[in-house]
Design a protein around this motif. Structure first.
Motif, short mmCIF file in Angstrom:
data_model
loop_
_atom_site.label_atom_id
_atom_site.label_comp_id
_atom_site.label_asym_id
_atom_site.label_seq_id
_atom_site.Cartn_x
_atom_site.Cartn_y
_atom_site.Cartn_z
N ARG A 59 0.82 -1.21 0.00
CA ARG A 59 0.00 0.00 0.00
C ARG A 59 0.86 1.26 0.00
NH1 ARG A 59 -4.35 0.39 4.67
NH2 ARG A 59 -4.94 -1.57 3.65
N LEU A 60 1.95 1.24 0.77
CA LEU A 60 2.85 2.39 0.80
C LEU A 60 3.48 2.62 -0.56
CD1 LEU A 60 4.63 1.89 4.24
CD2 LEU A 60 3.04 3.70 3.63
N LYS A 61 3.78 1.55 -1.29
CA LYS A 61 4.38 1.71 -2.62
C LYS A 61 3.43 2.45 -3.54
CE LYS A 61 5.52 -2.42 -3.95
NZ LYS A 61 6.17 -3.46 -4.78
N TYR A 62 2.16 2.04 -3.54
CA TYR A 62 1.22 2.66 -4.46
C TYR A 62 0.79 4.05 -4.00
CZ TYR A 62 1.04 -1.78 -6.88
OH TYR A 62 1.39 -2.89 -7.59
N VAL A 63 0.79 4.27 -2.69
CA VAL A 63 0.50 5.62 -2.19
C VAL A 63 1.60 6.58 -2.62
CG1 VAL A 63 0.36 7.03 -0.11
CG2 VAL A 63 -0.94 4.91 -0.26
N SER A 64 2.86 6.14 -2.46
CA SER A 64 3.97 6.99 -2.87
C SER A 64 3.96 7.21 -4.38
CB SER A 64 5.30 6.37 -2.44
OG SER A 64 5.49 5.10 -3.03
N LEU A 65 3.57 6.19 -5.14
CA LEU A 65 3.44 6.34 -6.59
C LEU A 65 2.41 7.40 -6.93
CD1 LEU A 65 3.69 5.41 -9.59
CD2 LEU A 65 1.93 3.70 -9.05
N GLY A 66 1.25 7.33 -6.29
CA GLY A 66 0.20 8.31 -6.56
C GLY A 66 0.62 9.72 -6.18
N VAL A 67 1.32 9.85 -5.05
CA VAL A 67 1.78 11.17 -4.62
C VAL A 67 2.77 11.74 -5.63
CG1 VAL A 67 3.06 12.42 -2.85
CG2 VAL A 67 1.35 10.73 -2.19
N LEU A 68 3.67 10.91 -6.15
CA LEU A 68 4.64 11.38 -7.13
C LEU A 68 3.95 11.82 -8.42
CD1 LEU A 68 7.55 11.87 -8.00
CD2 LEU A 68 7.66 9.48 -8.74
N VAL A 69 2.96 11.06 -8.87
CA VAL A 69 2.21 11.45 -10.07
C VAL A 69 1.55 12.80 -9.87
CG1 VAL A 69 0.25 10.87 -11.55
CG2 VAL A 69 1.84 9.08 -10.83
N LEU A 70 0.87 12.97 -8.74
CA LEU A 70 0.17 14.23 -8.47
C LEU A 70 1.15 15.38 -8.32
CD1 LEU A 70 -2.61 13.04 -5.99
CD2 LEU A 70 -2.85 13.61 -8.40
N GLN A 71 2.27 15.14 -7.62
CA GLN A 71 3.24 16.22 -7.40
C GLN A 71 3.86 16.67 -8.71
OE1 GLN A 71 6.85 16.01 -7.67
NE2 GLN A 71 7.08 18.15 -7.01
N THR A 72 4.29 15.71 -9.54
CA THR A 72 4.93 16.06 -10.81
C THR A 72 3.97 16.80 -11.73
OG1 THR A 72 6.31 14.09 -10.63
CG2 THR A 72 6.22 15.15 -12.77
N THR A 73 2.77 16.26 -11.87
CA THR A 73 1.78 16.89 -12.75
C THR A 73 1.36 18.25 -12.22
OG1 THR A 73 0.95 14.68 -13.29
CG2 THR A 73 -0.44 16.54 -13.90
N SER A 74 1.10 18.34 -10.92
CA SER A 74 0.65 19.60 -10.33
C SER A 74 1.71 20.68 -10.45
CB SER A 74 0.29 19.39 -8.86
OG SER A 74 -0.74 18.44 -8.72
N LEU A 75 2.99 20.31 -10.25
CA LEU A 75 4.06 21.30 -10.33
C LEU A 75 4.17 21.88 -11.73
CD1 LEU A 75 6.47 22.81 -9.16
CD2 LEU A 75 7.89 20.81 -9.68
N VAL A 76 4.14 21.01 -12.74
CA VAL A 76 4.27 21.47 -14.13
C VAL A 76 3.11 22.39 -14.51
CG1 VAL A 76 4.25 20.74 -16.54
CG2 VAL A 76 5.61 19.49 -14.88
N LEU A 77 1.89 21.95 -14.25
CA LEU A 77 0.72 22.73 -14.66
C LEU A 77 0.56 24.01 -13.85
CD1 LEU A 77 -1.78 19.78 -15.19
CD2 LEU A 77 -0.56 21.08 -16.94
N THR A 78 0.83 23.92 -12.55
CA THR A 78 0.70 25.11 -11.70
C THR A 78 1.76 26.14 -12.04
OG1 THR A 78 -0.11 23.68 -9.92
CG2 THR A 78 0.47 25.92 -9.33
N MET A 79 3.00 25.68 -12.29
CA MET A 79 4.06 26.60 -12.66
C MET A 79 3.76 27.25 -14.00
SD MET A 79 8.16 25.84 -13.08
CE MET A 79 8.26 24.99 -11.52
N ARG A 80 3.26 26.44 -14.94
CA ARG A 80 2.89 26.98 -16.26
C ARG A 80 1.77 28.01 -16.13
NH1 ARG A 80 3.61 28.91 -21.17
NH2 ARG A 80 1.74 28.73 -22.43
N TYR A 81 0.75 27.70 -15.33
CA TYR A 81 -0.37 28.61 -15.14
C TYR A 81 0.06 29.89 -14.46
CZ TYR A 81 -4.90 30.33 -13.52
OH TYR A 81 -6.00 31.12 -13.26
N SER A 82 0.97 29.77 -13.48
CA SER A 82 1.43 30.95 -12.75
C SER A 82 2.23 31.89 -13.63
CB SER A 82 2.26 30.52 -11.54
OG SER A 82 3.49 29.96 -11.94
N ARG A 83 2.93 31.34 -14.64
CA ARG A 83 3.76 32.18 -15.51
C ARG A 83 2.97 32.80 -16.65
NH1 ARG A 83 7.43 34.20 -13.00
NH2 ARG A 83 8.66 34.63 -14.89
N THR A 84 1.76 32.30 -16.92
CA THR A 84 0.95 32.85 -18.01
C THR A 84 -0.26 33.61 -17.50
OG1 THR A 84 -0.27 30.75 -18.18
CG2 THR A 84 1.67 31.03 -19.59
#
Length: 341
Positions: free
Chosen positions: A10-35
């Motif tokens: 369960r910890l493996k898949y939780v950490s997987l999900g957190v990494l997916v959300l963090q990577t995607t959120s950082l890219v899109l949020t940074m892009r949105y903040s700059r535009t």
């Protein structure tokens, strides 16, 4: 012990999900903040990098404090012995710190000139640079399937960057050929710096017994220093006029938090998961970035070539992370089963 074993998958898949959300959120949020268009001045990317390092160091200090059983005296003694009393060991982190600072600023430049999905796919070139630096600096040997994955990666990147005439009107209007070239060069430089700094940092970690959190504190202190100098040199006038927090809002603060916690999330994934799950996380983040960039930000119009390129990049990421079991392990398992029978 049984309980921890039961919770491990369960910890493996939780950490997987957190990494997916963090990577995607950082890219899109940074892009949105700059535009994002606002009446006041836009926030300074250099100040965001500096504040992210401050937050990262504070977070690592809290983790060290936890490892010291929440004893202030013990934590202070540990930090003094490992950081102040070992200046040569601490100075080794100056090189990756300076490179990471450059890389973080390059990512802001890239996302100011590229859509989130194209950036996310192109940035996977860091797999290639990391592999090359691992071979040259750490003496690692790559298998045939890993070299094949690198070829697939290069093919996917070529397809993603292939010029087409079917690009969306809004994308052409908002992004000129010159700005896309600047964004592409920034991503490529970030890939090279990411590969070298990552392998160099790995080499340092393997040569010492210090914890990852202590090393991140040392890294963060240097990164803060380099980032602060860069902010004063390039944005000193604007900082003196409107302050370091000019243009900050909730979106900007979210970017800073996501960027600061990114390294910690990766550390958790490495601890509880493996390279295959990291490959899936990267691939899923590409898909999510493309979908959100198309449906919500509406700054990206995918083409057939982009879809094929994305599929190749995802396949390459998974193939590169694939680890074949040694033949000796299979033989041992077979002998064990025969003996038990």
């Amino acid at each position: 012990m049984v309980m921890s074993t039961a919770h491990y998958p369960r910890l493996k898949y939780v950490s997987l999900g957190v990494l997916v959300l963090q990577t995607t959120s950082l890219v899109l949020t940074m892009r949105y903040s700059r535009t994002l268009k606002e009446d006041g001045p836009r926030y300074l990317a250099s100040s965001a990098v500096v504040l992210a390092e401050v937050l990262k160091v504070l977070t690592c200090i809290l983790l060290v404090f936890k490892d010291c059983s929440f004893n202030v005296q013990s934590m202070t003694k540990l930090l003094k012995e490992e950081i102040l009393n070992k200046p040569m060991e601490t100075m080794k982190l100056a090189i990756p710190a300076g490179i990471y600072t450059l890389q973080n600023n390059l990512l802001y430049v890239a996302l100011s000139n590229l859509d989130g999905a194209t950036y996310q796919v192109t940035y996977q070139l860091k797999i290639l640079t990391t592999a090359l630096f691992s071979v040259s600096m750490l003496g690692k040997r790559l298998g045939l399937h890993q070299w094949l994955s690198l070829l697939l990666l290069m093919a996917g990147i070529v397809l993603v960057q292939w010029p087409t005439e079917s690009g969306g009107a809004s994308q052409k209007k908002n992004m000129t050929a010159g700005s896309q070239f600047v964004g592409l060069m920034a991503v490529l430089m970030a890939c090279v710096s990411s590969g070298f700094a990552g392998v160099y940092f790995e080499k340092i970690l393997k040569e010492t017994k210090q914890s990852v959190w202590l090393r991140n504190i040392q890294l963060g202190l240097f990164s803060f220093g380099f980032g602060f100098i860069g902010m004063i040199v390039y944005d000193g006038q604007r900082v003196r006029e409107s302050g370091i927090l000019q243009g900050y809002n909730s979106i900007t603060c979210t970017v800073v938090i996501l960027q600061a916690l990114g390294g910690l999330v990766v550390a958790v994934v490495i601890k509880y998961a493996d390279n295959i799950l990291k490959g899936f996380a990267t691939s899923l983040s590409i898909i999510l970035s493309a979908l959100v960039s198309y449906f919500l930000l509406m700054d990206f119009n995918p083409t057939g070539l982009f879809y094929w390129g994305t599929m190749l990049v995802m396949a390459a990421t998974i193939l590169y992370s694939y680890q074949r079991k040694p033949a000796s392990v299979s033989i041992i398992k077979t002998e064990t089963s025969i003996n038990s029978a």
